[in-house]
Design a protein around this motif. Structure first.
Motif, short mmCIF file in Angstrom:
data_model
loop_
_atom_site.label_atom_id
_atom_site.label_comp_id
_atom_site.label_asym_id
_atom_site.label_seq_id
_atom_site.Cartn_x
_atom_site.Cartn_y
_atom_site.Cartn_z
N GLU A 338 1.70 -103.42 52.85
CA GLU A 338 2.60 -102.27 53.00
C GLU A 338 2.62 -101.78 54.45
N PHE A 339 1.47 -101.81 55.09
CA PHE A 339 1.39 -101.42 56.51
C PHE A 339 2.26 -102.36 57.36
N ALA A 340 2.15 -103.67 57.09
CA ALA A 340 2.98 -104.64 57.82
C ALA A 340 4.45 -104.42 57.51
N GLY A 341 4.75 -104.09 56.24
CA GLY A 341 6.13 -103.84 55.86
C GLY A 341 6.75 -102.68 56.61
N ARG A 342 5.96 -101.63 56.85
CA ARG A 342 6.48 -100.48 57.59
C ARG A 342 6.79 -100.86 59.04
N ILE A 343 5.96 -101.73 59.61
CA ILE A 343 6.23 -102.21 60.97
C ILE A 343 7.52 -103.02 61.01
N PHE A 344 7.73 -103.85 59.99
CA PHE A 344 8.96 -104.66 59.95
C PHE A 344 10.20 -103.76 59.81
N VAL A 345 10.07 -102.69 59.00
CA VAL A 345 11.20 -101.78 58.82
C VAL A 345 11.53 -101.09 60.14
N GLN A 346 10.50 -100.74 60.91
CA GLN A 346 10.71 -100.09 62.20
C GLN A 346 11.33 -101.02 63.24
N ASN A 347 11.31 -102.32 62.95
CA ASN A 347 11.88 -103.32 63.86
C ASN A 347 12.87 -104.18 63.08
N PRO A 348 14.02 -103.64 62.73
CA PRO A 348 14.96 -104.31 61.82
C PRO A 348 15.56 -105.60 62.36
N VAL A 349 15.43 -105.84 63.66
CA VAL A 349 15.97 -107.10 64.21
C VAL A 349 15.06 -108.28 63.86
N TRP A 350 13.80 -107.99 63.54
CA TRP A 350 12.90 -109.08 63.19
C TRP A 350 13.23 -109.59 61.78
N PRO A 351 13.57 -110.83 61.61
CA PRO A 351 13.71 -111.36 60.25
C PRO A 351 12.35 -111.40 59.58
N VAL A 352 12.29 -111.12 58.29
CA VAL A 352 11.04 -111.18 57.53
C VAL A 352 11.13 -112.36 56.57
N ILE A 353 10.22 -113.30 56.73
CA ILE A 353 10.26 -114.54 55.95
C ILE A 353 9.17 -114.49 54.89
N GLU A 354 9.57 -114.66 53.64
CA GLU A 354 8.64 -114.72 52.51
C GLU A 354 8.06 -116.12 52.44
N VAL A 355 6.75 -116.25 52.64
CA VAL A 355 6.13 -117.58 52.71
C VAL A 355 5.49 -118.01 51.40
N THR A 356 5.52 -117.15 50.38
CA THR A 356 4.91 -117.49 49.10
C THR A 356 5.54 -118.76 48.52
N GLY A 357 4.71 -119.73 48.22
CA GLY A 357 5.20 -120.96 47.60
C GLY A 357 5.92 -121.90 48.54
N LYS A 358 6.00 -121.56 49.82
CA LYS A 358 6.70 -122.42 50.77
C LYS A 358 5.69 -123.31 51.51
N ALA A 359 6.07 -124.55 51.71
CA ALA A 359 5.30 -125.43 52.59
C ALA A 359 5.56 -125.02 54.03
N ILE A 360 4.68 -125.42 54.92
CA ILE A 360 4.85 -125.10 56.34
C ILE A 360 6.20 -125.61 56.83
N GLU A 361 6.59 -126.80 56.39
CA GLU A 361 7.86 -127.38 56.82
C GLU A 361 9.04 -126.53 56.38
N GLU A 362 8.95 -125.95 55.18
CA GLU A 362 10.05 -125.13 54.67
C GLU A 362 10.18 -123.83 55.46
#
Length: 387
Positions: A338-362
């Motif tokens: 949640e702390f990281a999420g608040r930082i991402f919200v404060q910087n809306p230009v940063w894309p947020v990538i969900e890595v759950t279940g993703k291989a490094i290549e994906e």
């Protein structure tokens, strides 16, 4: 999940011979050839059975005419220990399952990754139905005699053959032999090479990578990749924040979201990557907010998955389960995300990538798509969207 050899596999410590001939141990013990390690072929760790931790020390001996690199691994790259059964004459090492033989006159990278991509279409079977798949990589196969030894073995094992052979005569030999012995086979390299030759109006060289006559001088791209790897290693885990402006890509996220392996993977493609960890109670470097925000990417993950990864990490460091640590406690994990999420919200230009279940290549593919879309000013969805 384990992968298995069929019961008709001949004793691998005997010299391979043509069908109809008998084999026996040579009088003098042959030299054992050290097998070349293969990278992980598949990423479905759920499919591994309780036996996947066992090791099989399977050595292929040199015959007077040929030698073959032979390795047996499960789909997660773990060496397997076979069961011994008796067929009435010899003790044969055998396990159950389907086999895929991959043959290459080079490193085998193309064959491996092609099989890996294709197996991704069968995850419902490999994981949910416990289908066993065993893969064998044979690299550096540069003459027909070696090739025939492998194809004969594939016939005895009931295996499928996937090959990448640059020499057209070798590819034709493989195809004819597979047809003769009824082996299902796929030529990965041939069709696309022929299509490109037709399109360009030029005949292919027929030489594998690294063959004499294909010695390319070290290019500028090569040195750029080396420089990127060196830069990325030095910038790992928030080190040298004053150099963030020199990075092509900056990754930020809480611990164990895959920042370091993703950074190294991208660096091998020639991108200078820095990664900055987000830790509660630790102030982020000011330079992170002073660089071009379009090259910063946030990483997030499901809290349950993150807790599991952190617990495994703690065990690998020698911490017992009785020792409680905020690092892997669910309340702390959720709070940190949640702390990281608040930082991402404060910087809306940063894309947020969900890595759950993703291989490094994906994950890398998503990062690079967004990176190049921005670089070339392509239209794209909302920046704040999670990918």
């Amino acid at each position: 999940m384990i992968a298995c050899l069929s019961s008709n596999l001949p004793n691998l410590h005997s010299t391979p011979t043509a069908p109809g001939q008998t084999t026996s141990e040579p009088d003098s013990k042959p030299q054992a050839r050290k097998l070349k390690s293969s990278p992980q072929l598949n990423r479905w760790s759920r499919a591994r059975s309780v036996r996947s931790g066992r090791k099989l020390d399977r050595l292929c001996h040199r015959s007077p005419q040929s030698s073959v690199n032979f390795q047996v691994r499960d789909r997660d790259g773990v060496d397997l220990e076979p069961e011994r059964i008796s067929d009435g004459e010899d003790n044969v090492e055998a396990m159950e399952g389907k086999s895929i033989y991959m043959v290459s006159d080079g490193t085998g990278w193309t064959a491996e990754h092609s099989v890996n991509a294709a197996l991704g279409q069968f995850e419902h079977c490999l994981v949910d139905r416990n289908c066993a798949v065993n893969t064998h990589l044979f690299s550096g196969i540069d003459d027909v005699e070696q090739l025939m030894v492998i194809i004969k073995q594939a016939a005895k094992d009931g295996a499928m053959l996937v090959y990448t052979l640059a020499d057209p005569s070798m590819a034709v030999s493989a195809k004819k032999a597979c047809e003769l012995w009824g082996i299902p086979s796929t030529d990965v390299l041939g069709p696309i090479t022929e299509a490109i030759a037709s399109h360009l109006g030029v005949s292919p060289s027929g030489l594998p990578r690294g063959a004499p006559g294909r010695n390319f001088p070290l290019s500028e791209e090569y040195f750029r990749r080396i420089e990127a790897i060196e830069f990325t290693i030095k910038q790992d885990d928030g080190a040298l924040p004053q150099n963030l402006q020199k990075a092509d890509i900056i990754l930020s996220g809480v611990s164990r979201t895959g920042k370091t392996p993703l950074s190294i993977y991208l660096a091998q493609k020639g991108y200078k990557v820095a990664n900055v960890p987000i830790v509660m109670g630790v102030e982020l470097p000011k330079s992170l907010f002073q660089v071009d925000p379009e090259k910063v990417f946030g990483l997030t993950i499901n809290p349950l998955v993150l807790q599991s990864i952190r617990k495994a990490r703690a065990r690998s460091l020698g911490f017992r389960d009785e020792i409680r640590s905020n690092y892997s406690e669910m309340d702390y994990v959720r709070e940190e995300l949640e702390f990281a999420g608040r930082i991402f919200v404060q910087n809306p230009v940063w894309p947020v990538i969900e890595v759950t279940g993703k291989a490094i290549e994906e994950t890398a593919a998503v990062v690079l798509r967004l990176y190049h879309d921005r670089k070339h000013k392509c239209s794209m969805p909302r920046i704040s969207k999670r990918y």
